[in-house]
Design an enzyme around this catalytic site. Structure first.
Site, mmCIF file in Angstrom:
data_model
loop_
_atom_site.group_PDB
_atom_site.id
_atom_site.type_symbol
_atom_site.label_atom_id
_atom_site.label_comp_id
_atom_site.label_asym_id
_atom_site.label_seq_id
_atom_site.Cartn_x
_atom_site.Cartn_y
_atom_site.Cartn_z
ATOM 1 N N ASP A 1 3.039 62.397 56.778
ATOM 2 C CA ASP A 1 4.335 62.357 57.451
ATOM 3 C C ASP A 1 5.489 62.610 56.496
ATOM 4 O OD1 ASP A 1 5.749 61.814 60.008
ATOM 5 O OD2 ASP A 1 6.753 60.364 58.717
ATOM 6 N N HIS B 1 8.819 53.490 57.965
ATOM 7 C CA HIS B 1 8.790 53.775 56.530
ATOM 8 C C HIS B 1 9.277 52.528 55.802
ATOM 9 C CE1 HIS B 1 8.251 58.163 57.171
ATOM 10 N NE2 HIS B 1 8.923 57.897 58.286
ATOM 11 N N LEU B 2 8.381 51.894 55.056
ATOM 12 C CA LEU B 2 8.745 50.692 54.305
ATOM 13 C C LEU B 2 9.139 51.018 52.864
ATOM 14 C CD1 LEU B 2 6.084 48.148 55.633
ATOM 15 C CD2 LEU B 2 8.396 48.614 56.483
ATOM 16 N N ASP C 1 10.360 55.438 63.947
ATOM 17 C CA ASP C 1 10.482 56.257 62.731
ATOM 18 C C ASP C 1 11.542 55.649 61.816
ATOM 19 O OD1 ASP C 1 10.058 58.231 60.865
ATOM 20 O OD2 ASP C 1 11.017 59.839 61.992
ATOM 21 N N ASN D 1 4.553 58.362 52.791
ATOM 22 C CA ASN D 1 5.379 59.144 51.870
ATOM 23 C C ASN D 1 6.135 58.223 50.919
ATOM 24 O OD1 ASN D 1 6.775 58.375 54.187
ATOM 25 N ND2 ASN D 1 8.111 60.158 54.199
ATOM 26 N N HIS E 1 3.035 65.398 61.408
ATOM 27 C CA HIS E 1 4.458 65.727 61.496
ATOM 28 C C HIS E 1 4.512 67.188 61.948
ATOM 29 C CE1 HIS E 1 8.697 65.684 59.931
ATOM 30 N NE2 HIS E 1 8.453 66.982 59.861
#
Length: 426
Positions: free
Chosen positions: A150, A61-62, A305, A93, A177
């Site tokens: 996700d 997740h960036l 993750d 997300n 997910h």
């Protein structure tokens, strides 16, 4: 540039031979034992460290766009480089969600000059609401490598069916997910003996397993490709193992913390929120099952993750803290200590999980250590002991369960996109 005293590890190299590698204009132009430095050539001696094709984390997740106070594309890639990764696939997300081509292209634009390749994952559904399919084909043309909501599962089975049918035409997987929300919420940790002792609402493993079983059946029915995100229970691994034996298009990944840590850490650390993630830390039996799945090939990929959160978001009561921890900076030492040092997997087998399988699943070209190939490389060792303290966190956030822990094995450098990044401890 000449890289000296490196031991290549790949599908073609077993790490036993010490070589020198010459790089010119971002390409590998020579490999050999006796290459001489040319006039004006930059020389780096890595003292017998291993070198492999560049690693990839296909689940990070960036946070950009929308949550830049947690992480940005640039800071996330800085953390990835420190962890030895030359490529990441980032989850959608964000805010706005990565559900249209313009957001996909925005993320790619942000990363285009960085030493880490960034491959956006587009949403399955518009706004990640689970109601109607997003513009998959358009996002794919813009560079999306897979589709996922996700953070939230695709709950509606008909929507998931259509998504699988549509994505199969594009040759891209659906990464789900896996969570039955009615079974899982409002859980804050694994449901079991520890959650009972602590008086916390738990998330049972069955919430993950029910959704995986549904997705396997839908993949079988549609012929689509389901990739099970961050698998965490023994029964979940059994489900995937059986599906693979039947020839169903299902692949899976495991996070480093899920084959290392258990739910007992929450009790031992007096509710440290850096041990709160989703799916939650499970039992020792589940940890053992993750390792068994990696060894027998049921689990295809090691990922992190990587989920940054700001300090003020995590420093609250356990039940109010968001799920998620950092992972990029500690992925290799945890993998090394749990799998290589214990002789569960050798280095070539680990490279399958870190280099080849994630790219195969996402239909990306494999990097190679060979003359005439683009230089996309990770330099690492397996025996260096070091401490992962705040000075050595390269992410914008600091929420790691491994803070101040002594680790073994480190990524020393990466080379990609014509850029060498040497990781020096502070």
């Amino acid at each position: 540039m000449l890289l000296k005293n490196v031991r290549p590890v790949s599908r073609d190299h077993d790490g036993k031979e010490t070589l020198r590698i010459r790089i010119e204009d971002g390409m590998i132009t020579a490999l050999g034992k006796d290459l001489k430095a040319q006039k004006g050539e930059e020389v780096h001696d890595f003292g017998g460290a291993y070198i492999s094709p560049g690693w990839m984390d296909m689940h990070v997740h960036l946070r950009e766009p929308g949550f830049e106070h947690k992480e940005t594309v640039e800071t996330g890639c800085r953390a990835a480089a420190f962890g030895g990764f030359t490529a990441v696939a980032c989850m959608p997300n964000t805010k706005p969600p990565t559900h249209t081509r313009d957001v996909v292209e925005f993320i790619r634009k942000k990363a285009e000059k960085l030493p880490v390749d960034v491959h956006p994952i587009g949403c399955v559904t518009k706004d990640r609401k689970g109601e109607s399919i997003a513009e998959m084909a358009d996002m794919a043309e813009g560079g999306a490598v897979a589709f996922s909501d996700d953070g939230d599962p695709v709950v509606d089975s008909q929507v998931m069916r259509v998504a699988l049918e549509y994505s199969s035409m594009l040759g891209k997987p659906i990464i789900n997910h896996e969570e039955d929300l009615k079974l899982s919420r409002p859980g804050h940790m694994n449901e079991g003996k520890v959650s009972t002792r602590l008086g916390l609402d738990g998330t049972p493993g069955i919430a993950e397993e029910v959704m995986i079983a549904r997705d396997i059946l839908l993949a079988e029915y549609t012929g689509g490709h389901v990739h099970v995100a961050h698998i965490s229970t023994r029964k979940a691994v059994d489900l995937v193992r059986d599906a693979k034996k039947k020839g169903i298009k299902v692949t899976t990944e495991v996070c480093t913390h899920h084959f290392d840590l258990t739910d007992e850490e929450i009790e031992k650390t007096n509710f440290n929120t850096n041990f709160k993630m989703h799916p939650p830390l499970r039992t020792q039996d589940d940890v053992d099952a993750m390792i068994e799945g990696l060894v027998d090939g049921t689990i295809d990929v090691i990922c992190t993750d990587h989920a940054p959160h700001a300090i003020e978001e995590k420093e609250v009561e356990f039940i109010y803290a968001p799920n998620g921890i950092l992972g990029l900076g500690t992925a290799w030492p945890v993998t090394n200590m749990c799998l290589y040092q214990t002789k569960k997997l050798d280095l070539q087998q680990l490279m399958d999980k870190l280099v080849y399988n994630p790219r195969t699943i996402l239909n990306l070209e494999h990097p190679e250590i060979a003359e005439g190939k683009k230089a996309n490389l990770t330099v690492f060792n397996t025996d260096e002991e070091w401490t992962y303290d705040l000075k050595n966190v390269r992410s914008k956030s600091k929420n790691s369960p491994y803070l101040d822990k002594k680790l073994k094995g480190r990524a020393l450098a990466i080379y990609n996109n014509g850029q060498l990044v040497i990781n020096e401890l502070k």
